[in-house]
Design a protein around this motif. Sequence first.
Motif, short mmCIF file in Angstrom:
data_model
loop_
_atom_site.label_atom_id
_atom_site.label_comp_id
_atom_site.label_asym_id
_atom_site.label_seq_id
_atom_site.Cartn_x
_atom_site.Cartn_y
_atom_site.Cartn_z
N LYS A 74 0.82 -1.20 0.00
CA LYS A 74 0.00 0.00 0.00
C LYS A 74 0.86 1.25 0.00
O LYS A 74 0.60 2.21 -0.74
N VAL A 75 1.89 1.24 0.85
CA VAL A 75 2.79 2.40 0.91
C VAL A 75 3.46 2.61 -0.44
O VAL A 75 3.57 3.75 -0.93
N PHE A 76 3.90 1.50 -1.04
CA PHE A 76 4.55 1.60 -2.35
C PHE A 76 3.58 2.14 -3.39
O PHE A 76 3.92 3.01 -4.20
N GLY A 77 2.33 1.62 -3.37
CA GLY A 77 1.33 2.09 -4.32
C GLY A 77 1.02 3.56 -4.14
O GLY A 77 0.89 4.31 -5.12
N ILE A 78 0.91 3.98 -2.88
CA ILE A 78 0.65 5.40 -2.62
C ILE A 78 1.81 6.26 -3.12
O ILE A 78 1.62 7.32 -3.72
N VAL A 133 1.55 9.18 -5.88
CA VAL A 133 1.94 10.56 -5.61
C VAL A 133 2.97 11.03 -6.63
O VAL A 133 2.91 12.16 -7.12
N ALA A 134 3.94 10.14 -6.94
CA ALA A 134 4.97 10.51 -7.91
C ALA A 134 4.36 10.80 -9.27
O ALA A 134 4.74 11.77 -9.95
N VAL A 135 3.39 9.96 -9.69
CA VAL A 135 2.74 10.17 -10.98
C VAL A 135 1.98 11.49 -10.99
O VAL A 135 2.03 12.27 -11.96
N LEU A 180 2.51 14.16 -9.12
CA LEU A 180 3.46 15.29 -9.13
C LEU A 180 4.08 15.47 -10.50
O LEU A 180 4.30 16.59 -10.97
N LEU A 181 4.37 14.32 -11.17
CA LEU A 181 4.97 14.39 -12.50
C LEU A 181 4.01 15.05 -13.48
O LEU A 181 4.43 15.87 -14.31
N VAL A 182 2.72 14.70 -13.38
CA VAL A 182 1.73 15.29 -14.28
C VAL A 182 1.56 16.78 -14.00
O VAL A 182 1.51 17.61 -14.92
N VAL A 183 1.47 17.12 -12.71
CA VAL A 183 1.25 18.52 -12.33
C VAL A 183 2.41 19.40 -12.75
O VAL A 183 2.23 20.51 -13.28
N PHE A 184 3.62 18.90 -12.54
CA PHE A 184 4.81 19.73 -12.81
C PHE A 184 5.52 19.31 -14.10
O PHE A 184 6.71 19.59 -14.26
N TRP A 185 4.78 18.66 -14.98
CA TRP A 185 5.40 18.17 -16.22
C TRP A 185 6.04 19.29 -17.02
O TRP A 185 7.12 19.11 -17.60
N HIS A 186 5.41 20.44 -17.06
CA HIS A 186 5.94 21.54 -17.85
C HIS A 186 7.28 22.04 -17.31
O HIS A 186 8.02 22.74 -18.01
N LEU A 187 7.58 21.68 -16.05
CA LEU A 187 8.85 22.10 -15.46
C LEU A 187 9.94 21.01 -15.54
O LEU A 187 11.13 21.32 -15.63
#
Length: 232
Positions: free
Chosen positions: A18-22, A26-28, A30-37
Amino acid sequence: MGRKRRSASARRREARLKVFGIGVSVAVVLLVVFWHLVWVYVVVALAVAGVGASGWTLWRRDRTARREDRRWRERDAVAAGHRTLAEVDRMTGTEFEDFVAGLCRRDGCTQVERVGGAGDNGADIKGVLPDGRNMIVQCKRYAPGNAISAREIRDMMGALQHHRAQVAVFVTTSRFTRPAQNLCTEHGIWALHRDMLGLWNNGASLRSFPQVNGAGQGDRQHLARWKHTYGK
């Protein structure tokens, strides 16, 4: 107790998953949100990883090809009659005599025959050199730490007279003591110590060895290292 332990272990595994999945989620996000950076860094990282993987693959292939080439060369050398000195050390006395007889034939000697054994009267091999002279060969497959003594050279001198040969060749996988080497030089016996045997096996002609005749075993420091290594 066993069931409780197993269920506790299962719960720990589920919690880690579960921790790994979370974390992945979260990483995905953050990657989508800050993709332009970060997209430039991601692309560069992937490119570097791709180049590294390609380089590693090429290096492994090159190493494998070199290893296989070395094995092929070794097999070809064995097929051509060459042996390493380590392989020679593992031969029986009879195999060593056959090996030396083969080198004699390679260098143009004729009527080469192995006569070693009981009652050989000091000659393991008999033959005729390319220049027509009769020769006898004594073969001693000793451990590298042992040495040919002057007594064995005197026996060879007697065999030379007994067989009415014109040339005597003494071949060993070890070395000659100083008195033995001096006797060979004085009486014209061709003395081939371990290093010369290696040269002969690698293509040097038998007829080239009388010019040095047992020399080349090294200076005092070389012999001291030999004695330190082999205890002789």
